[in-house]
Design a protein around this motif. Structure first.
Motif, PDB file in Angstrom:
ATOM      1  N   ALA A   1       0.837  -1.214   0.000  1.00 25.75           N
ATOM      2  CA  ALA A   1       0.000   0.000   0.000  1.00 25.75           C
ATOM      3  C   ALA A   1       0.865   1.254   0.000  1.00 25.75           C
ATOM      4  N   ALA A   2       1.972   1.228   0.729  1.00 25.46           N
ATOM      5  CA  ALA A   2       2.883   2.376   0.747  1.00 25.46           C
ATOM      6  C   ALA A   2       3.460   2.648  -0.638  1.00 25.46           C
ATOM      7  N   ALA A   3       3.515   1.609  -1.464  1.00 25.79           N
ATOM      8  CA  ALA A   3       4.006   1.750  -2.835  1.00 25.79           C
ATOM      9  C   ALA A   3       2.864   2.023  -3.821  1.00 25.79           C
ATOM     10  N   GLY A   4       1.645   2.150  -3.303  1.00 27.45           N
ATOM     11  CA  GLY A   4       0.485   2.358  -4.179  1.00 27.45           C
ATOM     12  C   GLY A   4       0.087   1.095  -4.905  1.00 27.45           C
ATOM     13  N   MET A   5       0.336  -0.045  -4.275  1.00 23.58           N
ATOM     14  CA  MET A   5       0.066  -1.343  -4.901  1.00 23.58           C
ATOM     15  C   MET A   5      -0.761  -2.212  -3.970  1.00 23.58           C
ATOM     16  N   ASP A   6      -1.143  -3.381  -4.492  1.00 18.09           N
ATOM     17  CA  ASP A   6      -1.795  -4.403  -3.683  1.00 18.09           C
ATOM     18  C   ASP A   6      -1.304  -5.768  -4.155  1.00 18.09           C
ATOM     19  N   PHE A   7      -1.893  -6.827  -3.636  1.00 14.36           N
ATOM     20  CA  PHE A   7      -1.410  -8.175  -3.957  1.00 14.36           C
ATOM     21  C   PHE A   7      -1.546  -8.528  -5.438  1.00 14.36           C
ATOM     22  N   GLN A   8      -2.409  -7.847  -6.166  1.00 12.34           N
ATOM     23  CA  GLN A   8      -2.550  -8.114  -7.601  1.00 12.34           C
ATOM     24  C   GLN A   8      -1.310  -7.677  -8.378  1.00 12.34           C
ATOM     25  N   HIS A   9      -0.479  -6.820  -7.777  1.00 14.14           N
ATOM     26  CA  HIS A   9       0.750  -6.358  -8.421  1.00 14.14           C
ATOM     27  C   HIS A   9       1.934  -7.298  -8.181  1.00 14.14           C
ATOM     28  N   VAL A  10       1.768  -8.265  -7.297  1.00 18.07           N
ATOM     29  CA  VAL A  10       2.875  -9.151  -6.927  1.00 18.07           C
ATOM     30  C   VAL A  10       3.163 -10.137  -8.056  1.00 18.07           C
ATOM     31  N   VAL A  11       4.432 -10.201  -8.463  1.00 15.46           N
ATOM     32  CA  VAL A  11       4.830 -11.100  -9.550  1.00 15.46           C
ATOM     33  C   VAL A  11       5.660 -12.280  -9.055  1.00 15.46           C
ATOM     34  N   LYS A  12       6.251 -12.159  -7.853  1.00  9.50           N
ATOM     35  CA  LYS A  12       7.138 -13.217  -7.343  1.00  9.50           C
ATOM     36  C   LYS A  12       7.158 -13.178  -5.835  1.00  9.50           C
ATOM     37  N   THR A  13       7.086 -14.344  -5.215  1.00 11.67           N
ATOM     38  CA  THR A  13       7.235 -14.437  -3.768  1.00 11.67           C
ATOM     39  C   THR A  13       8.202 -15.559  -3.423  1.00 11.67           C
ATOM     40  N   THR A  14       8.802 -15.408  -2.270  1.00 12.35           N
ATOM     41  CA  THR A  14       9.625 -16.467  -1.697  1.00 12.35           C
ATOM     42  C   THR A  14       9.137 -16.680  -0.270  1.00 12.35           C
ATOM     43  N   ILE A  15       8.809 -17.923   0.046  1.00 13.60           N
ATOM     44  CA  ILE A  15       8.366 -18.272   1.394  1.00 13.60           C
ATOM     45  C   ILE A  15       9.458 -19.113   2.035  1.00 13.60           C
ATOM     46  N   PHE A  16       9.886 -18.663   3.206  1.00 19.68           N
ATOM     47  CA  PHE A  16      10.843 -19.412   4.017  1.00 19.68           C
ATOM     48  C   PHE A  16      10.050 -19.976   5.187  1.00 19.68           C
ATOM     49  N   ILE A  17      10.118 -21.270   5.378  1.00 18.05           N
ATOM     50  CA  ILE A  17       9.322 -21.921   6.402  1.00 18.05           C
ATOM     51  C   ILE A  17      10.223 -22.786   7.274  1.00 18.05           C
ATOM     52  N   LEU A  18       9.986 -22.755   8.560  1.00 21.07           N
ATOM     53  CA  LEU A  18      10.813 -23.498   9.498  1.00 21.07           C
ATOM     54  C   LEU A  18      10.531 -24.995   9.441  1.00 21.07           C
ATOM     55  N   ASP A  19       9.267 -25.357   9.218  1.00 21.60           N
ATOM     56  CA  ASP A  19       8.863 -26.761   9.253  1.00 21.60           C
ATOM     57  C   ASP A  19       7.886 -27.038   8.116  1.00 21.60           C
ATOM     58  N   MET A  20       8.240 -27.919   7.212  1.00 24.90           N
ATOM     59  CA  MET A  20       7.370 -28.238   6.079  1.00 24.90           C
ATOM     60  C   MET A  20       6.037 -28.848   6.522  1.00 24.90           C
ATOM     61  N   GLN A  21       5.947 -29.272   7.761  1.00 26.69           N
ATOM     62  CA  GLN A  21       4.659 -29.749   8.289  1.00 26.69           C
ATOM     63  C   GLN A  21       3.641 -28.606   8.301  1.00 26.69           C
ATOM     64  N   ASP A  22       4.118 -27.361   8.312  1.00 27.30           N
ATOM     65  CA  ASP A  22       3.244 -26.185   8.318  1.00 27.30           C
ATOM     66  C   ASP A  22       2.897 -25.705   6.908  1.00 27.30           C
ATOM     67  N   PHE A  23       3.415 -26.365   5.891  1.00 28.41           N
ATOM     68  CA  PHE A  23       3.233 -25.906   4.510  1.00 28.41           C
ATOM     69  C   PHE A  23       1.759 -25.718   4.156  1.00 28.41           C
ATOM     70  N   SER A  24       0.920 -26.694   4.442  1.00 28.69           N
ATOM     71  CA  SER A  24      -0.503 -26.610   4.068  1.00 28.69           C
ATOM     72  C   SER A  24      -1.185 -25.416   4.711  1.00 28.69           C
ATOM     73  N   ALA A  25      -0.927 -25.197   6.000  1.00 28.76           N
ATOM     74  CA  ALA A  25      -1.552 -24.075   6.702  1.00 28.76           C
ATOM     75  C   ALA A  25      -1.066 -22.736   6.144  1.00 28.76           C
ATOM     76  N   VAL A  26       0.235 -22.617   5.910  1.00 30.92           N
ATOM     77  CA  VAL A  26       0.793 -21.386   5.342  1.00 30.92           C
ATOM     78  C   VAL A  26       0.214 -21.158   3.950  1.00 30.92           C
ATOM     79  N   ASN A  27       0.172 -22.191   3.143  1.00 32.27           N
ATOM     80  CA  ASN A  27      -0.338 -22.106   1.781  1.00 32.27           C
ATOM     81  C   ASN A  27      -1.801 -21.669   1.757  1.00 32.27           C
ATOM     82  N   GLU A  28      -2.603 -22.193   2.680  1.00 30.71           N
ATOM     83  CA  GLU A  28      -4.023 -21.835   2.731  1.00 30.71           C
ATOM     84  C   GLU A  28      -4.202 -20.355   3.056  1.00 30.71           C
ATOM     85  N   VAL A  29      -3.481 -19.854   4.053  1.00 31.92           N
ATOM     86  CA  VAL A  29      -3.580 -18.432   4.412  1.00 31.92           C
ATOM     87  C   VAL A  29      -3.071 -17.570   3.258  1.00 31.92           C
TER      88      VAL A  29
END
Length: 126
Positions: free
Chosen positions: A64-92
């Motif tokens: 928002a500070a950049a005048g954007m929203d999630f529709q402007h996102v072209v690439k993300t990187t998710i770092f996760i401590l435990d792959m057991q949490d992958f499904s929950a993180v992915n759902e959110v």
């Protein structure tokens, strides 16, 4: 190239020598965000779902500070401590996007700052 530092009080202040985000021409590079509440500068207490929502809210504030929203996102990187949490993180994570999802990778890591269980970085384009 035009380079601008982006900073908003609605997301956590950096905890090291980096910026919340940098805008370079039409691209915005957002530093990895963890579940710090910007009002208290403390990690939130909660499960992985609550942690992921806080991370996404921090990212939303920076976009928002950049005048954007999630529709402007072209690439993300998710770092996760435990792959057991992958499904929950992915759902959110998925609740914040519509249809044209950004490119992404998810990587399990040995540790994250302040004991975080998830960290997400983004690149957005105008």
């Amino acid at each position: 190239m035009e380079k601008t530092v982006l900073q908003t009080p609605h997301a956590p202040s950096p905890i090291g020598p980096y910026s919340q985000a940098i805008q370079a021409n039409n691209l915005v590079f957002i530093s990895g965000q963890i579940a710090i509440d910007p009002a208290t500068d403390q990690m939130i207490k909660g499960d992985i779902v609550e942690e992921t929502h806080r991370v996404m809210q921090n990212l939303k504030a920076i976009l928002a500070a950049a005048g954007m929203d999630f529709q402007h996102v072209v690439k993300t990187t998710i770092f996760i401590l435990d792959m057991q949490d992958f499904s929950a993180v992915n759902e959110v994570y998925g609740k914040y996007f519509q249809e044209s999802f950004p490119a992404r990778e998810t990587v399990q890591v040995a540790g994250l700052p302040r004991g975080a269980r998830v960290e997400i970085a983004m690149i957005a384009a105008k």
